[in-house]
Design an enzyme around this catalytic site. Structure first.
Site, PDB file in Angstrom:
ATOM      1  N   ARG A  49       1.172  79.264  88.906  1.00  0.00           N
ATOM      2  CA  ARG A  49       2.479  79.643  88.100  1.00  0.00           C
ATOM      3  C   ARG A  49       3.743  78.948  88.473  1.00  0.00           C
ATOM      4  O   ARG A  49       4.268  78.766  89.537  1.00  0.00           O
ATOM      5  CB  ARG A  49       2.699  81.159  88.808  1.00  0.00           C
ATOM      6  N   ASP A  73       8.334  90.010  98.401  1.00  0.00           N
ATOM      7  CA  ASP A  73       8.349  88.738  97.543  1.00  0.00           C
ATOM      8  C   ASP A  73       9.774  88.727  96.866  1.00  0.00           C
ATOM      9  O   ASP A  73      10.413  90.002  96.861  1.00  0.00           O
ATOM     10  CB  ASP A  73       7.353  88.199  97.032  1.00  0.00           C
TER      11      ASP A  73
END
Ligand SMILES: CC(=O)SCCNC(=O)CCNC(=O)[C@H](O)C(C)(C)COP(=O)(O)OP(=O)(O)OC[C@H]1O[C@@H](n2cnc3c(N)ncnc32)[C@H](O)[C@@H]1OP(=O)(O)O
Ligand SMILES: O=CC(=O)O
Ligand SMILES: [Mg+2]
Length: 568
Positions: free
Chosen positions: A181, A468
């Site tokens: 990603r 996160d």
């Protein structure tokens, strides 16, 4: 063999060393002979060419985001686009799924760090999503080491020596398939200047990884396809169209067949839920599904409705997948993907194993199992796991409903019932209450996350949950919104309103609590005070910052030689 420890050139020599780059490129990040093997002239040339070809398209797409934001701020609501109705109504399918990734029942995710990569690839998950995005603090060292690590992972040679535990990590014979990603379109890579401008981080992450790995990956992992990617934070199909063109350009450059590269797009912004067909359509030769990026999606809900005080969220812990707007989003994603012949991936449960408390650990595992059961029964083809300890349970749940031998439910769970979901369903107001504990938790988590991020950790365990960039964003924007509208904390029964004075007190008290929890020594050595400043400024700013990490990024840029000027 280098086991993850690197010998650095002597200081004196280091300053003279520089990367051999193509014309128009200037690399301001620290020189390292390992990085130089990634930043080869030809690899950097590909990145520069991609940037030159697509920068105006990307700038335009970002400008369109700003224009859409302006409209939402004036009271408009996102919705389906009448101009692209034909794409939604007509029957068409994406290119068929590459056999190598037909089965994606469990995908583990994690930052592109050496030990994590090895553990993730060995975890028993079908896929590992290696992350330059939500899970990574993208300082120069992490980004470049991430590329070094991935290259060795694809080559199968990656190793790590944990000297303290005298443990050597290497790959098993059978490993998960790798997806990468890259960072989102909005982020710069300030250490690489192309024609005097910071490089686009997405193209740096994509271009360098593609250049070094496409051939080996297709041979050893993709069975003729690949490499595979996850694409984050898009808001409109025009952004998917750019990615599609980037893929075509890279394929042409590499001399591989069009449609070799495959990508799963995260539907993790509110505007994008109305564009799912259009996004798949743009990427139809390169698509391998969509994923419910639930945490950024919640963040995006707040951001999109920042000027809509009638759509305030309740406490973060109450915004789960069973809220009507979240359930509708996941159902429509499954319906859309299966109609178009690709995977409908579920998202991340935030619970992680709790090592020192078996009862709490079992309760956390049970929450994860429940979430996965809901996903597989709804028709998702696979899901995300944040930790290797969760992989067996997630796999067991998916196998228990789908059977071990069915790789996915693309043909068997069409979800025709979800065809009639409306804009009202997708924008349905979340229900729940707001509490002082919600405000405190947002503050405590937000500050600790930023402190970790500033010191190089992009995903951290906090209060037994994975945090996160996406989860921290929810804490930030929720505080901002509550402050802006001076909302009543209506779940406590005391009717307190959130204002700057109250927030100031909460910040002070929560900083005290953080100090007690982490200990004086760690607190003083860490970046908690800086983090508090950044987080507090963002929560109290008149204008909501688009991304927490854009501002924080300025604090982690380190130019070499030291003292050379920032051009951000
Ligand atoms: C919203 C989104 O975008 S979700 C996707 C992005 N977020 C992520 O990818 C988060 C991934 N998860 C993580 O980063 C971690 O699990 C954390 C930070 C939450 C917790 O990590 P830790 O505190 O190290 O967990 P813990 O101490 O229990 O780890 C035990 C072992 O599992 C490993 N491990 C933990 N999580 C992972 C992971 N995701 N991938 C690979 N290995 C992992 C640790 O490295 C450690 O290995 P070791 O025993 O060989 O030393
Ligand atoms: O990227 C995933 C998310 O939930 O955000
Ligand atoms: Mg995300």
């Amino acid at each position: 063999m280098d086991l993850g420890t690197y010998s650095y050139p002597e200081k004196k020599k280091e300053e003279k060393l520089h990367y051999d780059v193509p014309e128009g490129v200037d690399i301001r990040g620290r020189y390292d002979h390992e990085f130089a093997k990634i930043l080869t002239k030809d690899a950097v040339r590909l990145v520069a060419e991609l940037q030159r070809e697509f920068r105006n398209h990307i700038k335009y797409a970002l400008e369109c985001r700003r224009e859409a934001k302006r409209k939402y701020k004036e009271g408009s609501l996102p919705g389906f686009d009448a101009a692209t109705r034909f794409i939604r109504d007509e029957e068409w399918v994406c290119a068929s799924v590459p056999p190598a990734v037909a089965d994606r029942k469990v995908e583990i995710t994690g930052p592109v760090e050496r030990k994590m990569i090895i553990n993730a690839l060995n975890s028993g998950a079908k896929v590992f999503m290696a992350d330059f995005e939500d899970a990574l603090s993208p300082n120069w060292e992490k980004v470049m080491r991430g590329q070094v690590n991935l290259k060795e992972a694809v080559e199968g040679t990656i190793m790590f020596h944990d000297k303290a535990r005298n443990r050597v990590y290497k790959l098993n014979d059978q490993t998960a398939k790798l997806f990468v990603r890259p960072r989102g379109w909005h982020l710069p890579e300030a250490h690489i200047l192309i024609d005097g401008e910071p490089a686009l981080a997405s193209l740096v992450d994509f271009g360098l990884y593609f250049y070094h790995n496409f051939a080996t990956f297709r041979r050893t992992q993709g069975a003729g396809f690949g490499p595979f990617f996850y694409l984050p934070k898009m808001e409109h199909s025009r952004e998917a169209k750019i990615w599609n063109s980037v893929f075509e350009r890279a394929e042409k450059e590499a001399g591989i067949e069009r449609g070799s590269i495959r990508a799963t797009v995260l539907i993790e912004t509110l505007p994008a839920v109305f564009q799912m067909n259009e996004i798949l359509y743009e990427l139809r030769d390169h698509s391998v599904g969509l994923n419910c990026g639930r945490w950024d999606y919640i963040f995006s809900y707040v951001k999109t409705f920042q000027a809509h005080p009638d759509r305030l969220l309740p406490d973060r812990v109450q915004v789960g997948m069973t809220q009507h707007f979240m359930k509708s989003y996941s159902d429509l994603l499954i319906r859309t993907c299966h109609r178009r012949g690709v995977h409908a991936m579920g998202g991340m449960a935030a619970q992680i194993p709790i090592r020192d408390d078996p009862v709490a650990n079992e309760a956390a595992l049970e929450l994860v199992r429940k979430d996965k059961l809901r996903e597989v029964k709804a028709g998702h083809d696979g899901t995300w796991a944040a930790h290797p300890g969760l992989v067996p349970s997630c796999l067991e749940v998916f196998n228990s409903i789908m059977g071990n031998s069915s790789p996915n439910q693309i043909q068997t769970m069409k979800r025709h019932d979800a065809a009639n979901l409306t804009e009202q369903d997708l924008l349905h107001r979340p229900v729940g209450v707001r509490t002082m504990e919600g405000l405190r938790l947002n503050t405590r988590v937000g500050i600790q996350y930023v402190a970790a991020w500033l010191t190089g950790s992009g995903s951290v365990p906090l209060y037994n949950l994975m945090e996160d960039a996406a989860t921290a964003e929810i804490s930030r924007v929720q505080n901002w919104q509550w402050l802006k509208y001076e909302v009543e904390l209506n779940g406590d029964g005391v009717g307190v309103r959130v204002n700057k004075e109250l927030f100031g007190r909460v910040v002070e008290e929560e900083m005290g609590r953080i100090e007690r929890e982490v200990g004086k020594d760690k607190f003083n050595k860490g970046m908690y005070k800086e983090a508090c400043k950044i987080f507090t400024r963002q929560c109290t700013a008149t204008k909501l910052d688009d991304f927490l990490t854009l501002d924080a990024y300025n604090h982690i840029v380190v130019y070499h030689p030291k003292g050379s000027s920032s051009r951000l």
